[in-house]
Design a protein around this motif. Sequence first.
Motif, short mmCIF file in Angstrom:
data_model
loop_
_atom_site.label_atom_id
_atom_site.label_comp_id
_atom_site.label_asym_id
_atom_site.label_seq_id
_atom_site.Cartn_x
_atom_site.Cartn_y
_atom_site.Cartn_z
N GLU A 5 0.81 -1.21 0.00
CA GLU A 5 0.00 0.00 0.00
C GLU A 5 0.85 1.27 0.00
O GLU A 5 2.06 1.23 0.18
CB GLU A 5 -0.96 -0.04 1.19
N LYS A 6 0.15 2.40 -0.18
CA LYS A 6 0.81 3.70 -0.35
C LYS A 6 0.54 4.60 0.84
O LYS A 6 -0.53 4.56 1.43
CB LYS A 6 0.31 4.36 -1.63
N ALA A 7 1.52 5.45 1.17
CA ALA A 7 1.40 6.31 2.34
C ALA A 7 1.89 7.72 2.04
O ALA A 7 2.73 7.95 1.17
CB ALA A 7 2.18 5.73 3.51
N HIS A 118 -2.84 5.63 3.67
CA HIS A 118 -2.19 5.79 4.97
C HIS A 118 -1.54 7.17 5.10
O HIS A 118 -0.92 7.66 4.16
CB HIS A 118 -1.15 4.69 5.17
N ILE A 119 -1.68 7.76 6.29
CA ILE A 119 -1.12 9.06 6.60
C ILE A 119 -0.28 8.91 7.86
O ILE A 119 -0.76 8.37 8.86
CB ILE A 119 -2.22 10.11 6.83
N ASN A 143 -9.12 11.12 12.91
CA ASN A 143 -9.15 10.04 11.93
C ASN A 143 -10.59 9.66 11.59
O ASN A 143 -10.97 9.52 10.42
CB ASN A 143 -8.39 8.83 12.47
N VAL A 144 -11.42 9.52 12.62
CA VAL A 144 -12.83 9.20 12.41
C VAL A 144 -13.52 10.32 11.64
O VAL A 144 -14.28 10.08 10.68
CB VAL A 144 -13.54 8.95 13.75
N SER A 145 -13.26 11.56 12.02
CA SER A 145 -13.92 12.71 11.39
C SER A 145 -13.53 12.84 9.92
O SER A 145 -14.38 13.11 9.06
CB SER A 145 -13.56 14.00 12.13
N ILE A 146 -12.24 12.66 9.63
CA ILE A 146 -11.78 12.73 8.24
C ILE A 146 -12.45 11.65 7.39
O ILE A 146 -12.92 11.90 6.28
CB ILE A 146 -10.25 12.60 8.17
N ASN A 147 -12.50 10.44 7.92
CA ASN A 147 -13.11 9.34 7.17
C ASN A 147 -14.59 9.60 6.92
O ASN A 147 -15.11 9.33 5.83
CB ASN A 147 -12.91 8.03 7.92
N VAL A 155 -6.07 5.67 7.29
CA VAL A 155 -5.52 5.26 8.58
C VAL A 155 -4.40 6.22 8.92
O VAL A 155 -3.42 6.35 8.18
CB VAL A 155 -4.98 3.82 8.54
N ILE A 156 -4.54 6.94 10.03
CA ILE A 156 -3.48 7.83 10.49
C ILE A 156 -2.56 7.05 11.44
O ILE A 156 -3.02 6.53 12.46
CB ILE A 156 -4.04 9.06 11.22
#
Length: 222
Positions: A5-7, A118-119, A143-147, A155-156
């Motif tokens: 995956e990418k981050a 991923h962040i 994280n929840v708010s951004i999603n 995923v932070i």
Amino acid sequence: MLKDEKAIVVFSGGQDSTTCLFWALKTFKEVEVVTFNYNQRHKSEIECAKVIAQELDIRHHLLDMGLLNQLAPNALTRSDIEITDGEEGELPSTFVPGRNLIFLSFAAVLASQVNAKHIITGVSETDFSGYPDCRDAFIKSLNVSINLSMDQQFVIHTPLMWLDKEETWKLADDLNVLDYVREKTLTCYEGVIGDGCGACPACKLRKNGLEKYLTSRKGGKV
């Protein structure tokens, strides 16, 4: 697997974010970095981040966040404000209100554009200098708010959340980049790369952690 995956790494060119960058390079298949220009006190921070990204051959995004300087004057953005530690429950003069809230939100928008799930950010609740936006509860909530706001599943990651500076140096050593992080990164509030000025709060924290780690490591010397 994360290796497929990418981050995106929130990257300032400092000790913490550079350690996180090397952690990300070991953890993910593809990594890009994002640096924010909020008219910070020392432009050398941006230049340092650029140099490291170039040396590691990593795609580097630079985003303009000048409005943050206008809305939140502080010692990191204004040379006429003295750098002081927080006293009697007050926040340090280097605290930038809303910085991590804004940075991580924009990092998520960028991540969406480059197809990264991923962040990574180098915040730490152990050595957070009193900054409320470095706490684990804040990161999880954001994280929840951004999603929810973007209807995605970012995923932070906070590799340093429960590490103090001594343990952060150990992580860099475990990643075989201790010398690189020590010599190439910029943590100093006075804009001095490497071991810094030695006198500002950031340098003292960094130096104390390094000395403790090198003392604990067999045969270590400062």
